[in-house]
Design an enzyme around this catalytic site. Structure first.
Site, mmCIF file in Angstrom:
data_model
loop_
_atom_site.group_PDB
_atom_site.id
_atom_site.type_symbol
_atom_site.label_atom_id
_atom_site.label_comp_id
_atom_site.label_asym_id
_atom_site.label_seq_id
_atom_site.Cartn_x
_atom_site.Cartn_y
_atom_site.Cartn_z
ATOM 1 N N ASP A 1 -2.582 5.313 -4.815
ATOM 2 C CA ASP A 1 -2.849 4.947 -3.424
ATOM 3 C C ASP A 1 -2.039 5.738 -2.408
ATOM 4 O O ASP A 1 -1.805 5.273 -1.296
ATOM 5 C CB ASP A 1 -2.528 3.456 -3.269
ATOM 6 C CG ASP A 1 -1.164 3.101 -3.837
ATOM 7 O OD1 ASP A 1 -0.299 3.999 -3.908
ATOM 8 O OD2 ASP A 1 -0.953 1.940 -4.217
ATOM 9 N N GLU B 1 -6.097 4.124 -11.877
ATOM 10 C CA GLU B 1 -5.487 2.915 -11.293
ATOM 11 C C GLU B 1 -6.295 2.430 -10.084
ATOM 12 O O GLU B 1 -5.795 2.284 -8.969
ATOM 13 C CB GLU B 1 -4.026 3.173 -10.898
ATOM 14 C CG GLU B 1 -3.215 1.902 -10.721
ATOM 15 C CD GLU B 1 -1.771 2.194 -10.307
ATOM 16 O OE1 GLU B 1 -1.530 2.482 -9.132
ATOM 17 O OE2 GLU B 1 -0.909 2.128 -11.191
ATOM 18 N N GLU C 1 -0.957 2.245 1.876
ATOM 19 C CA GLU C 1 -1.537 2.288 0.534
ATOM 20 C C GLU C 1 -2.780 1.419 0.363
ATOM 21 O O GLU C 1 -3.712 1.790 -0.342
ATOM 22 C CB GLU C 1 -0.492 1.893 -0.523
ATOM 23 C CG GLU C 1 0.590 2.949 -0.751
ATOM 24 C CD GLU C 1 1.769 2.842 0.214
ATOM 25 O OE1 GLU C 1 1.693 2.020 1.161
ATOM 26 O OE2 GLU C 1 2.744 3.582 0.046
ATOM 27 N N HIS D 1 12.137 0.638 -1.651
ATOM 28 C CA HIS D 1 11.782 1.806 -0.853
ATOM 29 C C HIS D 1 10.617 1.580 0.104
ATOM 30 O O HIS D 1 10.370 2.392 0.982
ATOM 31 C CB HIS D 1 11.426 2.986 -1.771
ATOM 32 C CG HIS D 1 10.078 2.862 -2.429
ATOM 33 N ND1 HIS D 1 8.951 3.460 -1.906
ATOM 34 C CD2 HIS D 1 9.683 2.198 -3.521
ATOM 35 C CE1 HIS D 1 7.917 3.182 -2.689
ATOM 36 N NE2 HIS D 1 8.333 2.409 -3.669
ATOM 37 N N ARG E 1 7.929 1.049 2.845
ATOM 38 C CA ARG E 1 7.924 1.181 4.303
ATOM 39 C C ARG E 1 7.968 -0.182 5.011
ATOM 40 O O ARG E 1 8.674 -0.358 5.995
ATOM 41 C CB ARG E 1 6.622 1.904 4.669
ATOM 42 C CG ARG E 1 6.483 2.448 6.033
ATOM 43 C CD ARG E 1 5.142 3.174 6.113
ATOM 44 N NE ARG E 1 5.180 4.431 5.391
ATOM 45 C CZ ARG E 1 5.299 5.626 5.957
ATOM 46 N NH1 ARG E 1 5.379 5.720 7.255
ATOM 47 N NH2 ARG E 1 5.326 6.723 5.239
ATOM 48 N N HIS F 1 16.721 5.371 -3.271
ATOM 49 C CA HIS F 1 15.659 6.298 -2.852
ATOM 50 C C HIS F 1 16.216 7.303 -1.841
ATOM 51 O O HIS F 1 17.117 6.978 -1.060
ATOM 52 C CB HIS F 1 14.536 5.472 -2.199
ATOM 53 C CG HIS F 1 13.204 6.145 -2.157
ATOM 54 N ND1 HIS F 1 12.863 7.026 -1.169
ATOM 55 C CD2 HIS F 1 12.133 6.072 -2.988
ATOM 56 C CE1 HIS F 1 11.631 7.461 -1.381
ATOM 57 N NE2 HIS F 1 11.164 6.895 -2.491
#
Ligand code: UDP
Length: 355
Positions: free
Chosen positions: A94, A116, A130, A204, A206, A236
């Site tokens: 994604d 996926e 995503e 990590h 957003r 990260h």
């Protein structure tokens, strides 16, 4: 038949590597195409799987925007498709890399295979971008490789015909089996840390940047202090993550903060953990293979299989909810639970589907 396999970030490399290696083993004509959306972390993973890209767009710039990434990927891939005349373009998951590549392939009449496929959180803005990317890719995909029955069901409910959906398991299980068979994970762990039975942390996303991530870390720290369990956290590279993590954990003596580690080391850290706290998608899928419980530090998940199978819980993003989820999770008995993410033969199933 010619296949182009696209990747640009760390999790994409992990999850396409088994398909790429299997395609070579089967004697198929396949090209590895890197966008390098995340240059450093992508390269680290390519080394582990010994993959050299046939094409490398090298698009990463500082503070890159989603639109610049998408525009560059479409432009470069258009060129490669025209030159190579790919029959299939495989994209994974994604990312913006995957979404833009699917669009470019669709425009040029190459068939899109979505590895996926069918994951849905139900909230277009979480995870961002995503959830939108997944939906766009599935729209244009000729074949959708759903990792589980739930993801296949999501696609059928959106009206896709059954012929276009193949349930394959998640290729991450193929990848981690490959690494576990090839490397001594206990030795790999001893090279970086000398503790066991810690809470392994990765954060990590957003949507968690800023105050949510700070709250999550406070919850984890409270658990660590009260139960005297160390924190191990490969942080990260994104500065937005580091600016929150450092003030809370840098001076805390029961926390081991690491630079991002390669996949062999990461799996070794997973193997040695007592419990996991994470907002990562991949980590949710890997933990059951090592019989570890995951406290998912998010408000939604597109991997309900983790929770239904008993291997984890959706903890939310407050200090209190994360702390409580860790307290409950640490005493859950995981013996006899079934790994919901596949049997490690996804890559073969995917390639057989297009043959
Ligand atoms: N991972 C790794 N090294 C690290 C942290 C994570 O190899 O230091 C691996 C992890 O095993 C998982 C993947 O990277 O498969 C997850 O990547 P990330 O959390 O960046 O993305 P997501 O899975 O959320 O898309």
């Amino acid at each position: 038949m010619k296949i182009g396999i696209i990747f640009g970030t760390r999790p994409e490399v992990i999850k396409v590597a088994p398909v790429y290696m299997k395609a070579l083993e089967m004697g198929l004509e396949v090209r590895a195409i890197a966008t390098a959306q995340h240059r450093q972390m992508m390269d680290m993973m390519l080394k582990v799987f010994n993959i050299t890209p046939d094409y490398d767009m090298n698009i990463m710039t500082q503070n890159q925007s989603l639109n610049t990434v998408a525009a560059k990927v479409i432009t470069y891939l258009d060129e490669y498709i025209t030159k190579e005349k790919f029959d299939w373009i495989f994209v994974q998951g994604d990312t913006t890399t995957a979404m833009a590549s699917a669009i470019a392939a669709f425009h040029r009449g190459a068939k899109v295979g979505h590895i996926e496929a069918g994951l849905r959180s139900g909230d277009l803005y979480d995870p961002f971008p995503e959830e939108m990317n997944r939906q766009v890719i599935d729209r244009v995909a000729e074949l959708m490789f759903a990792p589980t029955e739930i993801s296949a069901y999501n696609l059928e409910s959106e009206g896709f015909s059954k012929e276009r959906i193949k349930i394959t398991g998640n290729t991450v299980v193929d990848a981690l089996n490959f690494i576990s068979e090839k490397f001594d994970l206990d030795k790999a762990r001893e090279k970086v840390i000398d503790v066991r039975d810690y809470v392994l942390v990765t954060l990590h996303r957003r949507e968690n940047w800023g105050t949510k991530m700070a709250a999550i870390l406070e919850g984890i720290k409270r658990f660590s202090l009260e139960y005297n369990i160390p924190i191990v956290f490969p942080v990260h590279l994104n500065p937005k993550v580091r600016e929150v993590v450092n003030p809370i954990l840098k001076e805390y003596k029961n926390a081991i903060l690491l630079e991002p580690v390669d996949y062999i080391t990461f799996l070794s850290l997973l193997k040695g953990a007592k419990i996991v706290a994470s907002d990562s998608g991949g980590v949710q899928e890997e933990a059951p293979s090592f019989s570890k419980y995951v406290v998912v530090c998010r408000n939604t998940t597109e991997r309900p299989e983790l929770i239904q199978s008993g291997f984890g819980t959706l903890a939310g993003t407050t200090a209190e909810s994360v702390y409580k989820a860790l307290v409950n999770g640490v005493s859950v008995n995981l013996t006899n639970l079934k790994n919901p993410f596949g049997d490690g033969n996804a890559a073969g199933k995917i390639l057989n589907a297009i043959i």
